[in-house]
Scaffold this motif. Structure first.
Motif: not given
Length: 163
Positions: A10, A60, A64
């Motif tokens: 990410v 989480s 994403k």
């Protein structure tokens, strides 16, 4: 990249594409080595992580990466969204949820490898696929049979078989 440290997909997606090791790619999808808190060099290490449990915070991170809501993510893991919200970010998930997360991370890693980028993979994941009777591959990531089917289709795509 430092030796022994796996980056976070990410935060550093361009670095992810140069990672050659399957296990490092899986850990990167989950938020990096600090998130998983264990070095992974083999399937035996993945089994150890599964038995120990991953921290709730990876849910989480994975939502994403997949571009989905936490509600959808909790459905893929067969955990109520409220249960995930109640847990602290360092609380450990059970064996079944951890195993499903690792399988999903493996699909993501494989999908990026086959389709070239995270954006290409997530676009494909959210599209209707002929080989799945025009269902979305994302909807099959809630079971081990489904993740295997999605990886099989990615393998067919990699080899040029119309899917």
């Amino acid at each position: 990249m430092e030796a022994g440290k796996v980056i976070n997909l990410v935060q550093e997606p361009e670095v992810f594409y140069r990672i050659q090791n399957k296990y490092d790619r899986i850990i990167s999808v989950l938020g990096g080595s600090t998130q998983v808190s264990q070095v992974v060099n083999s399937d035996i290490d993945l089994i150890k992580i599964t038995r120990k449990g991953l921290p709730t915070s990876v849910v989480s991170t994975l939502s994403k990466v997949l571009g989905i809501s936490m509600e959808k993510m909790s459905n893929l893991l067969h955990i109520s969204h409220r249960t995930i919200q109640r847990k602290g970010s360092n609380d450990l998930l059970n064996v079944y949820s951890t195993e499903q997360i690792l399988e999903i991370a493996d699909v993501i890693s494989r999908g990026i490898e086959v389709l070239g980028t995270l954006d290409n993979f997530t676009a494909w994941l959210h599209s209707e696929v002929r080989a799945l009777n025009y269902a979305k591959p994302l909807d099959f990531l809630d079971t081990s049979f489904g993740t295997k089917l999605v990886k099989d289709i990615l393998g067919r795509i990699e080899h040029g078989v119309y899917s």
